[in-house]
Design an enzyme around this catalytic site. Structure first.
Site, short mmCIF file in Angstrom:
data_model
loop_
_atom_site.label_atom_id
_atom_site.label_comp_id
_atom_site.label_asym_id
_atom_site.label_seq_id
_atom_site.Cartn_x
_atom_site.Cartn_y
_atom_site.Cartn_z
N MET A 88 0.66 -1.19 -0.02
CA MET A 88 0.09 -0.14 0.14
C MET A 88 0.92 1.37 -0.04
O MET A 88 0.58 2.22 0.55
CB MET A 88 -1.02 0.03 1.27
N HIS A 107 -3.82 -5.65 -9.77
CA HIS A 107 -4.70 -4.53 -9.44
C HIS A 107 -5.97 -5.04 -9.56
O HIS A 107 -6.32 -5.71 -10.61
CB HIS A 107 -4.41 -3.24 -10.13
C1 GRF Z 1 -5.56 -7.54 -3.86
O1 GRF Z 1 -6.93 -7.37 -4.14
C2 GRF Z 1 -4.64 -6.80 -4.75
O2 GRF Z 1 -5.52 -6.77 -6.01
C3 GRF Z 1 -4.43 -5.54 -4.12
O3 GRF Z 1 -4.37 -5.63 -3.01
C4 GRF Z 1 -5.09 -6.94 -2.50
C5 GRF Z 1 -4.21 -7.58 -1.89
O4 GRF Z 1 -4.45 -8.90 -1.23
N1 GRF Z 1 -3.61 -4.68 -4.86
P1 GRF Z 1 -3.60 -9.85 -0.42
O5 GRF Z 1 -2.78 -9.06 0.75
O6 GRF Z 1 -2.68 -10.31 -1.41
O7 GRF Z 1 -4.66 -10.82 0.07
#
Ligand code: GRF
Length: 210
Positions: A88, A107
């Site tokens: 993030m 994404h």
């Molecule tokens: C996923 O939905 C991805 O597309 C987005 O963040 C989320 C991450 O999920 N970028 P995780 O931590 O891999 O479970």
């Protein structure tokens, strides 16, 4: 064929990380995860098991300081591929330029639609008939960069954003590891921002069956 060295950057749950770990454990996938880096010490993804380094970089640091630390870790690890998986933080050119064409992201929308956060809610509110997920190279722009692969699904009007999110997440877990495998097999190249897949038909067939 040498093993592709992969570093995964996470901030939370890490379900895509887990899917990539599982894929890398397969005999026909010449890739290994050498490091997982997180800006969140509470990221549940850090509990994933594997023979890789787990590195936490303090999220409170000023952006430049954070990135210097990240850069130093990456220089030591020397990954062939850096996978952002629910990471993030937006990376600045300091990192992007040094690892050009080596950073990819997943994404949860069909880019270039719905960049940024709350993608599912926005897709539902916009009334689009399809959504999905995109694996793309990371460049200086937010959720920009050349697109490597996309998986689409039809949207049912009655769906909640939670249901759509769950459906798309399952697709992410299939396509992201597959793309890592194709990198490991050196079947992905990029020329002038266009991505070339060695056997595109095979990938399309894989996607159709997700
Ligand atoms: C996923 O939905 C991805 O597309 C987005 O963040 C989320 C991450 O999920 N970028 P995780 O931590 O891999 O479970």
């Amino acid at each position: 064929m040498g093993m592709l060295k992969v570093v995964v950057l996470i901030s939370g749950r890490g379900s895509n990380l887990k899917a990539i770990i599982d894929k890398c454990s397969k005999k026909d996938v010449p890739a290994k995860i050498i490091g997982v880096i997180s800006n969140n010490s509470n990221a549940s993804g850090l509990k994933s098991n594997g023979k890789f380094k787990k590195i936490i970089i303090n999220n409170e640091l000023h952006k430049k300081e954070f990135e210097i630390k990240l850069q130093n870790h990456l220089k030591v690890l020397k990954p062939d591929l850096i996978c952002l998986a629910g990471f993030m933080k937006i990376l600045s050119p300091f990192i992007i330029k040094r690892w050009k064409n080596k950073i990819i992201n997943v994404h949860p929308s069909l880019l270039p639609a719905f960049k940024g956060l709350n993608t599912h809610e926005r897709a539902l509110n916009a009334g689009v008939k399809k959504s999905g997920c995109t694996i793309h190279f990371v460049d200086e722009s937010l959720d920009g960069g050349s697109i490597i692969a996309q998986v689409a699904t039809a949207i049912n009007k009655k769906m909640t954003s939670n249901e759509l999110s769950k459906k798309i997440l399952k697709m992410e877990h299939k396509i992201y590891p597959e793309i890592v495998k194709l990198f490991a097999k050196k079947e992905i190249s990029v020329k002038k921002n266009k991505v070339f897949i060695k056997d595109e038909k095979k990938l399309n067939f894989f996607i159709k069956n997700i």
